[in-house]
Design a protein around this motif. Structure first.
Motif, PDB file in Angstrom:
ATOM      1  N   LYS A 156      42.512  47.412  41.229  1.00  0.00           N
ATOM      2  CA  LYS A 156      41.159  46.958  40.907  1.00  0.00           C
ATOM      3  C   LYS A 156      40.409  48.064  40.169  1.00  0.00           C
ATOM      4  CE  LYS A 156      37.102  44.848  43.110  1.00  0.00           C
ATOM      5  NZ  LYS A 156      36.080  45.815  42.681  1.00  0.00           N
ATOM      6  N   ARG A 157      39.813  47.696  39.037  1.00  0.00           N
ATOM      7  CA  ARG A 157      39.048  48.662  38.269  1.00  0.00           C
ATOM      8  C   ARG A 157      37.780  49.055  39.017  1.00  0.00           C
ATOM      9  NH1 ARG A 157      38.338  50.345  33.020  1.00  0.00           N
ATOM     10  NH2 ARG A 157      39.768  48.844  32.109  1.00  0.00           N
ATOM     11  N   ILE A 158      37.477  50.345  39.018  1.00  0.00           N
ATOM     12  CA  ILE A 158      36.244  50.846  39.623  1.00  0.00           C
ATOM     13  C   ILE A 158      35.214  51.144  38.533  1.00  0.00           C
ATOM     14  CG2 ILE A 158      35.216  52.705  40.992  1.00  0.00           C
ATOM     15  CD1 ILE A 158      37.982  52.963  42.387  1.00  0.00           C
ATOM     16  N   ASP A 159      35.637  51.869  37.502  1.00  0.00           N
ATOM     17  CA  ASP A 159      34.781  52.123  36.344  1.00  0.00           C
ATOM     18  C   ASP A 159      35.688  52.368  35.141  1.00  0.00           C
ATOM     19  OD1 ASP A 159      35.616  54.824  36.486  1.00  0.00           O
ATOM     20  OD2 ASP A 159      33.890  55.394  37.698  1.00  0.00           O
ATOM     21  N   LEU A 160      35.154  52.925  34.060  1.00  0.00           N
ATOM     22  CA  LEU A 160      35.923  53.052  32.825  1.00  0.00           C
ATOM     23  C   LEU A 160      37.173  53.911  32.980  1.00  0.00           C
ATOM     24  CD1 LEU A 160      33.143  53.384  30.083  1.00  0.00           C
ATOM     25  CD2 LEU A 160      34.667  51.433  30.502  1.00  0.00           C
ATOM     26  N   ARG A 161      37.165  54.902  33.878  1.00  0.00           N
ATOM     27  CA  ARG A 161      38.314  55.790  34.013  1.00  0.00           C
ATOM     28  C   ARG A 161      38.981  55.731  35.386  1.00  0.00           C
ATOM     29  NH1 ARG A 161      38.996  57.494  29.479  1.00  0.00           N
ATOM     30  NH2 ARG A 161      41.005  58.332  30.104  1.00  0.00           N
ATOM     31  N   ARG A 162      38.409  54.986  36.305  1.00  0.00           N
ATOM     32  CA  ARG A 162      38.933  54.957  37.672  1.00  0.00           C
ATOM     33  C   ARG A 162      39.464  53.572  38.041  1.00  0.00           C
ATOM     34  NH1 ARG A 162      34.594  58.457  37.752  1.00  0.00           N
ATOM     35  NH2 ARG A 162      34.914  60.444  38.866  1.00  0.00           N
ATOM     36  N   MET A 220      41.138  39.873  53.072  1.00  0.00           N
ATOM     37  CA  MET A 220      41.495  39.694  51.662  1.00  0.00           C
ATOM     38  C   MET A 220      40.970  40.864  50.840  1.00  0.00           C
ATOM     39  SD  MET A 220      43.129  36.736  51.028  1.00  0.00           S
ATOM     40  CE  MET A 220      42.673  36.083  49.417  1.00  0.00           C
ATOM     41  N   HIS A 221      41.715  41.264  49.811  1.00  0.00           N
ATOM     42  CA  HIS A 221      41.223  42.247  48.857  1.00  0.00           C
ATOM     43  C   HIS A 221      40.279  41.569  47.869  1.00  0.00           C
ATOM     44  CE1 HIS A 221      44.472  44.770  50.402  1.00  0.00           C
ATOM     45  NE2 HIS A 221      43.884  45.788  49.808  1.00  0.00           N
ATOM     46  N   ALA A 222      39.262  42.296  47.456  1.00  0.00           N
ATOM     47  CA  ALA A 222      38.273  41.746  46.528  1.00  0.00           C
ATOM     48  C   ALA A 222      38.802  41.787  45.097  1.00  0.00           C
ATOM     49  CB  ALA A 222      36.966  42.524  46.629  1.00  0.00           C
ATOM     50  N   GLU A 223      38.414  40.781  44.318  1.00  0.00           N
ATOM     51  CA  GLU A 223      38.748  40.706  42.898  1.00  0.00           C
ATOM     52  C   GLU A 223      37.472  40.385  42.120  1.00  0.00           C
ATOM     53  OE1 GLU A 223      43.249  38.870  43.112  1.00  0.00           O
ATOM     54  OE2 GLU A 223      41.569  37.619  43.732  1.00  0.00           O
ATOM     55  N   SER A 245      26.412  30.199  37.890  1.00  0.00           N
ATOM     56  CA  SER A 245      27.000  31.348  37.196  1.00  0.00           C
ATOM     57  C   SER A 245      27.362  32.403  38.237  1.00  0.00           C
ATOM     58  CB  SER A 245      26.026  31.918  36.171  1.00  0.00           C
ATOM     59  OG  SER A 245      24.854  32.377  36.805  1.00  0.00           O
ATOM     60  N   PHE A 246      28.315  33.244  37.886  1.00  0.00           N
ATOM     61  CA  PHE A 246      28.828  34.213  38.871  1.00  0.00           C
ATOM     62  C   PHE A 246      29.301  35.439  38.117  1.00  0.00           C
ATOM     63  CE2 PHE A 246      31.908  36.256  41.580  1.00  0.00           C
ATOM     64  CZ  PHE A 246      31.488  36.011  42.877  1.00  0.00           C
ATOM     65  N   GLU A 247      28.998  36.600  38.656  1.00  0.00           N
ATOM     66  CA  GLU A 247      29.577  37.845  38.161  1.00  0.00           C
ATOM     67  C   GLU A 247      29.614  38.839  39.309  1.00  0.00           C
ATOM     68  OE1 GLU A 247      29.329  41.173  34.591  1.00  0.00           O
ATOM     69  OE2 GLU A 247      28.026  39.414  34.543  1.00  0.00           O
ATOM     70  N   GLY A 248      30.812  39.259  39.678  1.00  0.00           N
ATOM     71  CA  GLY A 248      30.957  40.203  40.779  1.00  0.00           C
ATOM     72  C   GLY A 248      32.267  40.011  41.499  1.00  0.00           C
ATOM     73  N   ASP A 249      32.361  40.568  42.688  1.00  0.00           N
ATOM     74  CA  ASP A 249      33.587  40.513  43.479  1.00  0.00           C
ATOM     75  C   ASP A 249      33.614  39.276  44.366  1.00  0.00           C
ATOM     76  OD1 ASP A 249      34.422  42.872  42.413  1.00  0.00           O
ATOM     77  OD2 ASP A 249      33.920  44.108  44.148  1.00  0.00           O
TER      78      ASP A 249
END
Length: 342
Positions: A82-88, A224-227, A272-276
């Motif tokens: 799972k992406r955390i930010d641009l480099r992590r 469950m793991h978040a996506e 609408s939805f944006e997030g985990d």
């Protein structure tokens, strides 16, 4: 519920190691309520659907998220989750006992990452070094993250770079394919258009957690793991309008379904939805947003088999899978399809 209730016998030879060609030639089991089964092919989908039906696809794109590297002399495997930010990225680690916080892993090709932090589940936050976008680094050093039930039987190769990608793949970020849509081809899409079937897309970046086994005895104890996902407002509006007009919304894949259900309120309105999302659907769940599901055949005792059991009923799905085994349907990511119409 007891996890053992979702077990079934699956002959190993029914696990598909390659997709059929053309993709729409895969078999498709049509299952309706009342144990009404019909053996068809994916190319028959337009004749099964009605004009005005809406198919909802996931437009995520799988990245080469599996990496092999070294920390000193120790071999370290990493599967980005799972992406955390641009480099992590959060990553599942093989041989994690040889890794400590702030160790550097060398993946070859000038690609390296710092193991910044170990998480309670044993995964790590990896921070990739340098200034190149991580996506470019992965194209250089990574390989396609085939599911364990395929990767354990054959090595990944260049064919998987295209085979494990849907025709809708646009937005980088998944580490597993939304496999129900692997069956779609330009020829099939043209036939669906001619039938008057509508297509909508959303984005859910599928994580490697989708392959993790359920290690508890009771579903109440599974985490469950978040996506991360997104549904645009205009898409939500069109879906709500379609259902209000009496047309069916059919999710192509459990990933699309999980995001739709995460975005819907109890009155059945999709927002609408944006997030985990970490929604976990088991029998007893009341579906809000969908009227059917197109999906491949899933692992015994998996969260996905629990989901389809919630949609159709556990006993019905046990019969569906027994029928699929008897008829030698091919299972899992590269396997055949089903369409479930409760």
């Amino acid at each position: 519920m007891q996890v053992d209730l979702f077990d079934f016998e699956l002959p190993q030879e029914l696990i598909a190691l390659r997709p059929v060609s053309p993709r729409h030639a895969a078999k498709m089991l049509v299952a309706r309520s009342g144990n009404d089964f019909d053996n068809r092919s994916v190319i028959d989908l337009p004749s099964i659907l009605k004009p005005g039906d809406v198919l909802v696809f996931n437009d995520t794109r799988v990245i080469p998220a599996q990496l092999e590297g070294k920390r000193g002399e120790a071999k370290i495997g990493a599967t980005l989750h799972k992406r955390i930010d641009l480099r992590r990225w959060q990553a599942f680690i093989r041989n994690a006992k040889r890794l400590k916080n702030n160790d550097i892993i060398e993946f070859g090709g000038g690609v390296s990452a710092v193991a910044e932090q170990r998480h309670p589940d044993g995964s790590f936050t990896l921070k990739f070094n340098g200034e190149e976008p991580v996506e470019i680094l992965l194209e250089r050093a990574g390989r396609m993250p085939l599911p364990p039930y395929i990767a354990s039987k054959r090595p990944t190769d260049e064919r998987d770079r295209s085979d494990y990608q849907t025709i809708f793949a646009e937005k980088d970020g998944a580490v597993a394919a939304p496999t129900a849509a692997l069956h779609f081809t330009p020829q099939l899409l043209d036939a669906l258009d001619a039938r008057g079937v509508i297509r909508e897309t959303l984005t859910l970046h599928v994580g490697a957690g989708t392959f993790l086994p359920v290690k508890v005895d009771d579903t109440d104890n599974h985490q469950m793991h978040a996506e991360w996902g997104r549904i645009e407002q205009v898409v939500a509006d069109r879906l709500n309008k379609a259902r209000a007009a009496g047309n069916r919304v059919i999710s192509v894949g459990t990933t699309s379904l999980r995001l739709l259900e995460s975005a819907a309120t109890k009155d059945g309105i999709i927002h609408s939805f944006e997030g985990d999302t970490s929604i976990f659907i088991t029998p007893g769940y009341k579906f809000r947003a969908i009227d059917g599901l197109m999906t491949n055949f899933h692992l015994p005792k998996s969260t996905l088999f629990m989901l389809v059991s919630a949609l159709m009923g556990r006993e019905v799905m046990q019969d569906v899978y027994a029928h699929a085994v008897a008829e030698k349907y091919r299972f899992y990511s590269y396997g055949d399809s089903s369409i479930l119409l409760p």
